[in-house]
Design a protein around this motif. Structure first.
Motif, PDB file in Angstrom:
ATOM      1  N   UNK A  14       0.835  -1.203   0.000  1.00  6.18           N
ATOM      2  CA  UNK A  14       0.000   0.000   0.000  1.00  6.18           C
ATOM      3  C   UNK A  14       0.874   1.260   0.000  1.00  6.18           C
ATOM      4  N   UNK A  15       1.830   1.271   0.930  1.00  6.46           N
ATOM      5  CA  UNK A  15       2.709   2.436   1.059  1.00  6.46           C
ATOM      6  C   UNK A  15       3.591   2.598  -0.171  1.00  6.46           C
ATOM      7  N   UNK A  16       4.173   1.506  -0.647  1.00  9.24           N
ATOM      8  CA  UNK A  16       5.070   1.573  -1.793  1.00  9.24           C
ATOM      9  C   UNK A  16       4.349   2.021  -3.059  1.00  9.24           C
ATOM     10  N   UNK A  17       3.097   1.632  -3.208  1.00 11.17           N
ATOM     11  CA  UNK A  17       2.326   2.063  -4.386  1.00 11.17           C
ATOM     12  C   UNK A  17       2.146   3.575  -4.376  1.00 11.17           C
ATOM     13  N   UNK A  18       1.799   4.110  -3.207  1.00  9.11           N
ATOM     14  CA  UNK A  18       1.633   5.559  -3.106  1.00  9.11           C
ATOM     15  C   UNK A  18       2.929   6.307  -3.337  1.00  9.11           C
ATOM     16  N   UNK A  21       3.889   6.363  -6.951  1.00  7.40           N
ATOM     17  CA  UNK A  21       3.104   7.352  -7.707  1.00  7.40           C
ATOM     18  C   UNK A  21       3.718   8.739  -7.567  1.00  7.40           C
ATOM     19  N   UNK A  22       4.209   9.063  -6.364  1.00  5.59           N
ATOM     20  CA  UNK A  22       4.844  10.365  -6.147  1.00  5.59           C
ATOM     21  C   UNK A  22       6.115  10.481  -6.983  1.00  5.59           C
ATOM     22  N   UNK A  23       6.957   9.458  -6.916  1.00  8.68           N
ATOM     23  CA  UNK A  23       8.241   9.504  -7.614  1.00  8.68           C
ATOM     24  C   UNK A  23       8.054   9.525  -9.129  1.00  8.68           C
ATOM     25  N   UNK A  24       7.216   8.634  -9.638  1.00  8.38           N
ATOM     26  CA  UNK A  24       7.073   8.488 -11.087  1.00  8.38           C
ATOM     27  C   UNK A  24       6.249   9.605 -11.709  1.00  8.38           C
ATOM     28  N   UNK A  25       5.169   9.998 -11.043  1.00  8.72           N
ATOM     29  CA  UNK A  25       4.244  10.953 -11.646  1.00  8.72           C
ATOM     30  C   UNK A  25       4.491  12.401 -11.236  1.00  8.72           C
ATOM     31  N   UNK A  26       4.897  12.626  -9.987  1.00  7.42           N
ATOM     32  CA  UNK A  26       5.011  13.996  -9.499  1.00  7.42           C
ATOM     33  C   UNK A  26       6.441  14.516  -9.472  1.00  7.42           C
ATOM     34  N   UNK A  27       7.355  13.772  -8.865  1.00  6.64           N
ATOM     35  CA  UNK A  27       8.725  14.265  -8.722  1.00  6.64           C
ATOM     36  C   UNK A  27       9.353  14.574 -10.079  1.00  6.64           C
ATOM     37  N   UNK A  34       7.760  17.546   0.584  1.00  6.22           N
ATOM     38  CA  UNK A  34       7.672  16.320   1.365  1.00  6.22           C
ATOM     39  C   UNK A  34       6.253  15.897   1.664  1.00  6.22           C
ATOM     40  N   UNK A  35       5.319  16.850   1.644  1.00  4.24           N
ATOM     41  CA  UNK A  35       3.921  16.514   1.944  1.00  4.24           C
ATOM     42  C   UNK A  35       3.352  15.531   0.936  1.00  4.24           C
ATOM     43  N   UNK A  36       3.836  15.576  -0.305  1.00  3.71           N
ATOM     44  CA  UNK A  36       3.341  14.635  -1.304  1.00  3.71           C
ATOM     45  C   UNK A  36       3.713  13.199  -0.940  1.00  3.71           C
ATOM     46  N   UNK A  37       4.917  13.004  -0.404  1.00  2.60           N
ATOM     47  CA  UNK A  37       5.347  11.653  -0.023  1.00  2.60           C
ATOM     48  C   UNK A  37       4.519  11.138   1.145  1.00  2.60           C
ATOM     49  N   UNK A  38       4.232  12.018   2.087  1.00  2.99           N
ATOM     50  CA  UNK A  38       3.396  11.626   3.213  1.00  2.99           C
ATOM     51  C   UNK A  38       2.001  11.248   2.734  1.00  2.99           C
ATOM     52  N   UNK A 110      12.999  28.819 -11.824  1.00  2.00           N
ATOM     53  CA  UNK A 110      11.950  27.804 -11.899  1.00  2.00           C
ATOM     54  C   UNK A 110      11.506  27.400 -10.499  1.00  2.00           C
ATOM     55  N   UNK A 111      10.224  27.561 -10.236  1.00  2.00           N
ATOM     56  CA  UNK A 111       9.638  27.141  -8.965  1.00  2.00           C
ATOM     57  C   UNK A 111       8.998  25.778  -9.105  1.00  2.00           C
ATOM     58  N   UNK A 112       8.919  25.063  -7.988  1.00  2.00           N
ATOM     59  CA  UNK A 112       8.121  23.846  -7.981  1.00  2.00           C
ATOM     60  C   UNK A 112       6.674  24.226  -8.271  1.00  2.00           C
ATOM     61  N   UNK A 113       5.894  23.354  -8.916  1.00  2.00           N
ATOM     62  CA  UNK A 113       4.499  23.698  -9.223  1.00  2.00           C
ATOM     63  C   UNK A 113       3.702  24.147  -8.005  1.00  2.00           C
ATOM     64  N   UNK A 114       3.957  23.539  -6.849  1.00  2.00           N
ATOM     65  CA  UNK A 114       3.216  23.901  -5.643  1.00  2.00           C
ATOM     66  C   UNK A 114       3.563  25.310  -5.178  1.00  2.00           C
ATOM     67  N   UNK A 115       4.777  25.763  -5.467  1.00  2.00           N
ATOM     68  CA  UNK A 115       5.203  27.094  -5.050  1.00  2.00           C
ATOM     69  C   UNK A 115       4.615  28.188  -5.932  1.00  2.00           C
ATOM     70  N   UNK A 116       4.233  27.801  -7.142  1.00  2.00           N
ATOM     71  CA  UNK A 116       3.749  28.806  -8.072  1.00  2.00           C
ATOM     72  C   UNK A 116       2.247  28.949  -8.137  1.00  2.00           C
TER      73      UNK A 116
END
Length: 220
Positions: A14-18, A21-27, A34-38, A110-116
């Motif tokens: 369960x944890x590894x799937x989430x 998804x963060x690493x492959x799709x978002x990072x 870090x909130x995305x990983x949590x 360049x800002x992270x998407x969340x920062x912009x």
């Protein structure tokens, strides 16, 4: 005992799937908070569609300002420089000014998407102040732009929009992400439609530069 092992395996998957998804799709698209990983660890597979939706959002230029000279001057080279406040990116600004004296410069942070996402985000204001300061290092100023998204994609998009002739980067960027070197620079050198110049780590000084004929002339 078997039940405990089964439950542990299910939780781990369960944890590894989430997290995957963060690493492959978002990072890979520039999301590094870090909130995305949590969130991914807690929601597990339920986080996959959320991450996919966020990853589909395109890069964006949040601000553009002519800091002393408009872009696209006929007959001038247009040079895009990645700026993030690191010593190495500062060196890229200096090197660009020396190597391409008289060009039209476009400094990009360049800002992270969340920062912009929010105009009043202090990190966006800090990026603006940084670019304004670095533009003052160039004799005739520069166009300054703030983008958000995956750094390599943002720089490519800006280079295309500005009809740039060359991209200049520092050897590595600030922080853990090393955002303007490593995989970013490697990706740009392979995918960018214009030449990519990586500034050296050492401070550029006025020195003798060898010509193709073997003679030396002063650096410009």
């Amino acid at each position: 005992m078997e039940t405990v092992v089964y439950v542990a395996v299910v939780i781990a998957l369960w944890v590894l799937t989430g997290l995957a998804a963060v690493v492959v799709l978002l990072a890979r698209q520039g999301h590094r908070a870090g909130a995305w990983y949590l969130m991914g660890a807690v929601l597990g597979p339920l986080f996959v569609p959320i991450a996919a939706e966020r990853a589909r959002r395109d890069v964006a230029v949040l601000e553009r300002a002519d800091g002393g000279r408009p872009g696209g001057d006929p007959g001038r080279l247009t040079v895009v420089v990645g700026v993030d406040g690191s010593t190495e990116s500062d060196q890229a600004v200096r090197a660009a000014g020396q190597l391409f004296a008289g060009a039209t410069f476009v400094l990009v942070s360049v800002l992270d998407p969340d920062e912009g996402e929010f105009p009043d985000d202090p990190r966006r204001a800090a990026a603006h102040d940084l670019l304004t300061d670095r533009a003052s290092w160039l004799p005739e100023g520069a166009v300054v732009e703030i983008g958000c998204g995956q750094p390599a994609r943002v720089l490519q998009e800006v280079a295309i929009a500005e009809s740039a002739d060359v991209l200049v980067l520092g050897r590595r960027g600030r922080g853990f992400s090393r955002r303007l070197m490593g995989s970013v620079a490697a990706r740009l050198m392979h995918e960018a439609a214009v030449p990519v110049v990586v500034a050296p780590d050492a401070v550029v000084r006025e020195q003798e530069v060898p010509t193709a004929s073997g003679q030396e002339q002063p650096a410009r």
